[in-house]
Design a protein around this motif. Structure first.
Motif, mmCIF file in Angstrom:
data_model
loop_
_atom_site.group_PDB
_atom_site.id
_atom_site.type_symbol
_atom_site.label_atom_id
_atom_site.label_comp_id
_atom_site.label_asym_id
_atom_site.label_seq_id
_atom_site.Cartn_x
_atom_site.Cartn_y
_atom_site.Cartn_z
ATOM 1 N N LEU A 1 0.961 -1.204 0.010
ATOM 2 C CA LEU A 1 0.135 -0.066 0.022
ATOM 3 C C LEU A 1 0.723 1.402 0.123
ATOM 4 O O LEU A 1 0.617 2.332 -0.804
ATOM 5 C CB LEU A 1 -0.963 -0.008 1.402
ATOM 6 C CG LEU A 1 -2.263 -0.994 1.125
ATOM 7 C CD1 LEU A 1 -2.863 -1.256 2.519
ATOM 8 C CD2 LEU A 1 -3.195 -0.318 0.402
ATOM 9 N N SER B 1 2.445 1.901 -3.291
ATOM 10 C CA SER B 1 1.529 2.247 -4.157
ATOM 11 C C SER B 1 1.304 3.693 -4.471
ATOM 12 O O SER B 1 0.795 4.148 -5.398
ATOM 13 C CB SER B 1 0.225 1.505 -4.129
ATOM 14 O OG SER B 1 0.309 0.284 -4.169
ATOM 15 N N PHE C 1 -4.435 5.858 0.456
ATOM 16 C CA PHE C 1 -3.432 4.852 0.559
ATOM 17 C C PHE C 1 -2.598 4.969 1.665
ATOM 18 O O PHE C 1 -2.313 4.014 2.259
ATOM 19 C CB PHE C 1 -2.734 4.693 -0.731
ATOM 20 C CG PHE C 1 -3.520 4.027 -1.878
ATOM 21 C CD1 PHE C 1 -3.018 2.743 -2.054
ATOM 22 C CD2 PHE C 1 -4.404 5.005 -2.932
ATOM 23 C CE1 PHE C 1 -3.586 1.973 -3.290
ATOM 24 C CE2 PHE C 1 -4.963 3.939 -3.713
ATOM 25 C CZ PHE C 1 -4.710 2.751 -3.976
ATOM 26 N N GLY D 1 -7.573 -4.765 2.972
ATOM 27 C CA GLY D 1 -7.002 -4.208 1.970
ATOM 28 C C GLY D 1 -8.288 -3.646 1.019
ATOM 29 O O GLY D 1 -7.902 -3.191 -0.208
ATOM 30 N N PRO E 1 -8.639 1.194 0.495
ATOM 31 C CA PRO E 1 -8.465 2.053 -0.509
ATOM 32 C C PRO E 1 -9.780 2.153 -1.161
ATOM 33 O O PRO E 1 -9.824 3.274 -1.721
ATOM 34 C CB PRO E 1 -7.289 1.586 -1.080
ATOM 35 C CG PRO E 1 -6.654 0.524 -0.502
ATOM 36 C CD PRO E 1 -7.648 0.147 0.404
ATOM 37 N N THR F 1 -11.766 -6.852 -2.668
ATOM 38 C CA THR F 1 -10.231 -7.279 -2.292
ATOM 39 C C THR F 1 -10.004 -8.566 -2.185
ATOM 40 O O THR F 1 -8.971 -9.316 -2.637
ATOM 41 C CB THR F 1 -10.108 -6.440 -1.059
ATOM 42 O OG1 THR F 1 -10.501 -5.233 -1.300
ATOM 43 C CG2 THR F 1 -8.546 -6.607 -0.722
ATOM 44 N N TRP G 1 -4.726 0.073 -10.160
ATOM 45 C CA TRP G 1 -3.631 -0.471 -9.939
ATOM 46 C C TRP G 1 -3.663 -1.436 -8.562
ATOM 47 O O TRP G 1 -2.984 -2.269 -8.597
ATOM 48 C CB TRP G 1 -2.466 0.763 -9.480
ATOM 49 C CG TRP G 1 -1.309 0.261 -8.876
ATOM 50 C CD1 TRP G 1 -1.133 0.487 -7.463
ATOM 51 C CD2 TRP G 1 -0.304 -0.585 -9.389
ATOM 52 N NE1 TRP G 1 0.389 -0.127 -7.126
ATOM 53 C CE2 TRP G 1 0.861 -0.689 -8.572
ATOM 54 C CE3 TRP G 1 0.182 -0.594 -10.512
ATOM 55 C CZ2 TRP G 1 1.912 -1.438 -8.585
ATOM 56 C CZ3 TRP G 1 1.312 -1.428 -10.941
ATOM 57 C CH2 TRP G 1 2.193 -1.798 -9.791
ATOM 58 N N TRP G 2 -4.511 -0.904 -7.747
ATOM 59 C CA TRP G 2 -4.513 -1.805 -6.131
ATOM 60 C C TRP G 2 -5.217 -3.062 -6.673
ATOM 61 O O TRP G 2 -4.858 -4.129 -6.188
ATOM 62 C CB TRP G 2 -5.399 -0.954 -5.623
ATOM 63 C CG TRP G 2 -5.525 -1.711 -4.113
ATOM 64 C CD1 TRP G 2 -6.585 -1.995 -3.460
ATOM 65 C CD2 TRP G 2 -4.358 -2.199 -3.449
ATOM 66 N NE1 TRP G 2 -6.355 -2.714 -2.059
ATOM 67 C CE2 TRP G 2 -4.998 -2.877 -2.339
ATOM 68 C CE3 TRP G 2 -2.930 -2.277 -3.502
ATOM 69 C CZ2 TRP G 2 -4.245 -3.458 -0.978
ATOM 70 C CZ3 TRP G 2 -2.425 -2.784 -2.458
ATOM 71 C CH2 TRP G 2 -2.991 -3.418 -1.426
ATOM 72 N N THR H 1 -3.343 -6.559 -6.045
ATOM 73 C CA THR H 1 -3.667 -7.665 -5.094
ATOM 74 C C THR H 1 -3.656 -8.926 -5.810
ATOM 75 O O THR H 1 -3.377 -10.074 -5.289
ATOM 76 C CB THR H 1 -5.047 -7.182 -4.780
ATOM 77 O OG1 THR H 1 -6.111 -7.112 -5.790
ATOM 78 C CG2 THR H 1 -5.052 -5.981 -3.720
#
Length: 515
Positions: A23, A26, A42, A86, A89, A126, A150-151, A155
């Motif tokens: 995180l 990121s 984030f 997670g 975000p 997530t 992106w996240w 993941t």
């Protein structure tokens, strides 16, 4: 069976610490993309996850090394907790946009991002990411901020190898390699490239990074835009399936991109020790690997059968179109990737007929090679079940004094070994089907009766096999009960059931926990 709660607490804390670093890292990607409004989300998420992880690790720092039950409970607990934390975000970015907290920087909230105002949708996303599933609550993925693109991709990329494997690589354990290996095994892995588990994990990450860079380069050569290629290269090699456009790979309407994606999905379906042999030039042993031969053969035969079914049912107007779609969708389903190039169903409206739908379910059920990034039953268990059942039948006709053995690939198992591996494969298969049946029953009860049964089975199978294809049922408009059930199916499928069963057993029998 006893579980040391302080050992579990310490190791879950270390896993949270490792993921919190992702995180924090990121933030740089978010800044490069100019989405400064998402940076606080984030930073806060990293601080919360890292703070909880550090607190647990310090509180339980004197715990003994994990034994197998401890590691099983750690894996089951960590994957659930990482999935919940997670989700921060998604929730925080959505609320930042909803409240317009940074005027002049924050774009208006769109309908796709709005669904993550609800924490259950964020947790679903997530869990789907870390388990490498790819089912999504995002109705139009292209409308998400790049920070969430992106996240989601990260993941899946980390989840493809495993959060415990990540932790072992980043935070070397102080209790020796035995504790690390026990945790490593709890994440449904047993393959070792080197004698040391630490060097094995480091080698896996080197291979994984190299394969990811190769996947990104291949997609760029096929004509995919750079941002799309980065994200799809990550989720493709991790056999995850999150996309950055509505319509997944089909959104590009490009045969070149589709055919370039197929070898990426296949590469993610092959065990890491086999990739190691390939990189070291040992081609003979690659061919000799039983799983690799079965993976290639199953992809070839299954793609041909699905193509024939699609053409025979008149789903597409030419054999060429049926083959293009059949090849991609079968590889996507069986590799548990979940990229799509066509619509399988629209919830209550049929698109694919029963035959092709159920055959795709068969591919999702088997999965590909153990030791890769895929889920499902795994082909080695299918091989063990098939050969073991035939062996058991033949055993009826053998004299009692006969010496019994079972050959699986280049391994010759004694009677005791054969019975043990056959029993384990049977147990996983039975429990897997039991959770699948529960999932189907819950969705049938929660959804309207207009949904075809095979479509309900398809979406539950997709969740539990961590695939990500859907028949139009999985959506933000689903009842909360159905979302919760699919979250459980994804969690169960990623950990291959046994750690979940150990956790449930320990919780139901409170005496199994001690400090």
């Amino acid at each position: 069976m006893h579980v040391a709660v302080d050992t579990v607490g310490r190791d879950v804390g270390r896993i949270l610490q490792a993921v919190s670093l992702l995180l924090a890292a990121s933030v740089a990607v978010v800044a490069v993309n100019g989405e400064f409004f998402a940076i606080p989300a984030f930073v806060v998420s990293a601080a919360v996850m890292g703070g909880i992880g550090t607190g647990l690790a310090r509180l339980c720092r004197g715990a003994r090394p994990p034994k197998k039950p401890d590691a099983m409970v750690t894996a089951a607990t960590a994957w659930a907790v990482v999935g919940v934390l997670g989700a921060l975000p998604f929730v925080l970015v959505a609320w930042t946009m909803r409240l317009h907290l940074l005027p002049g920087l924050t774009p208006p909230l769109n309908a796709t991002t709005r669904v993550f105002l609800h924490p259950l949708n964020a947790v679903f996303e997530t869990i789907s990411g870390f388990t490498g599933t790819g089912l999504t609550m995002a109705t139009t993925e292209g409308d998400l901020p790049r920070a969430l693109h992106w996240w989601r991709s990260l993941t899946e990329w980390v989840g493809g190898v495993g959060v415990i494997v990540l932790t072992v690589a980043i935070l070397r354990r102080g209790d020796g390699s035995s504790g690390s290996y026990t945790l490593y095994e709890s994440e449904a892995r047993s393959e070792k490239i080197h004698p040391s588990i630490i060097t094995t994990v480091q080698e896996i990450w080197r291979l994984f990074v190299g394969l990811t860079l190769g996947a990104i380069a291949l997609l760029l050569l096929a004509g995919m835009p750079p941002w799309d290629a980065i994200n799809h290269g990550m989720t493709g090699i991790a056999t995850g399936g999150f996309a950055v456009r509505a319509g997944s790979i089909g959104a590009y309407n490009s045969p070149a991109i589709e055919y370039a994606t197929v070898p990426i999905m296949i590469a993610g379906s092959i065990a890491f020790p086999v990739h190691y042999l390939l990189f070291t030039g040992d081609l003979r042993n690659v061919y000799a690997d039983l799983q690799t031969r079965w993976v290639v053969a199953w992809f070839a035969v299954g793609a041909a059968v699905l193509s024939a079914l699609l053409f025979y049912t008149g789903q597409y107007d030419s054999l060429a179109a049926s083959f293009r779609i059949g090849l991609f969708q079968f590889v996507s389903a069986t590799s548990n990737t979940g990229f799509g190039t066509t619509t399988i169903g629209r919830g209550t409206e049929r698109v694919w007929q029963t035959g092709p739908t159920l055959f795709a379910c068969l591919g999702m059920l088997t999965g590909a090679a153990a030791g890769s990034t895929v889920s499902g039953i795994k082909l080695i268990r299918v091989i063990t079940l098939i050969k073991g059942t035939a062996w058991q039948i033949r055993d009826v006709f053998r004299p009692a004094s006969a010496i019994r053995s079972l050959r699986i690939g280049d391994r010759k198992l004694s009677e005791h070994q054969a019975q043990r591996e056959y029993a384990e494969a049977t147990l996983v298969f039975v429990l897997w089907l039991a959770f699948l049946a529960i999932g189907v029953a819950v969705l049938l009860a929660a959804l309207s009766p207009q949904h075809p049964l095979e479509y309900v089975l398809f979406d539950v199978m997709s969740a539990q096999s961590n695939v990500g294809l859907d028949a139009g049922i999985t959506s933000p408009g689903m009842p909360a009960l159905a979302k919760g059930m699919l979250i459980i199916n994804m969690w169960v499928g990623r950990l291959e059931i046994i750690p979940i069963a150990v956790l449930i057993s320990a919780v139901l029998r409170h005496g199994d926990f001690y400090r």
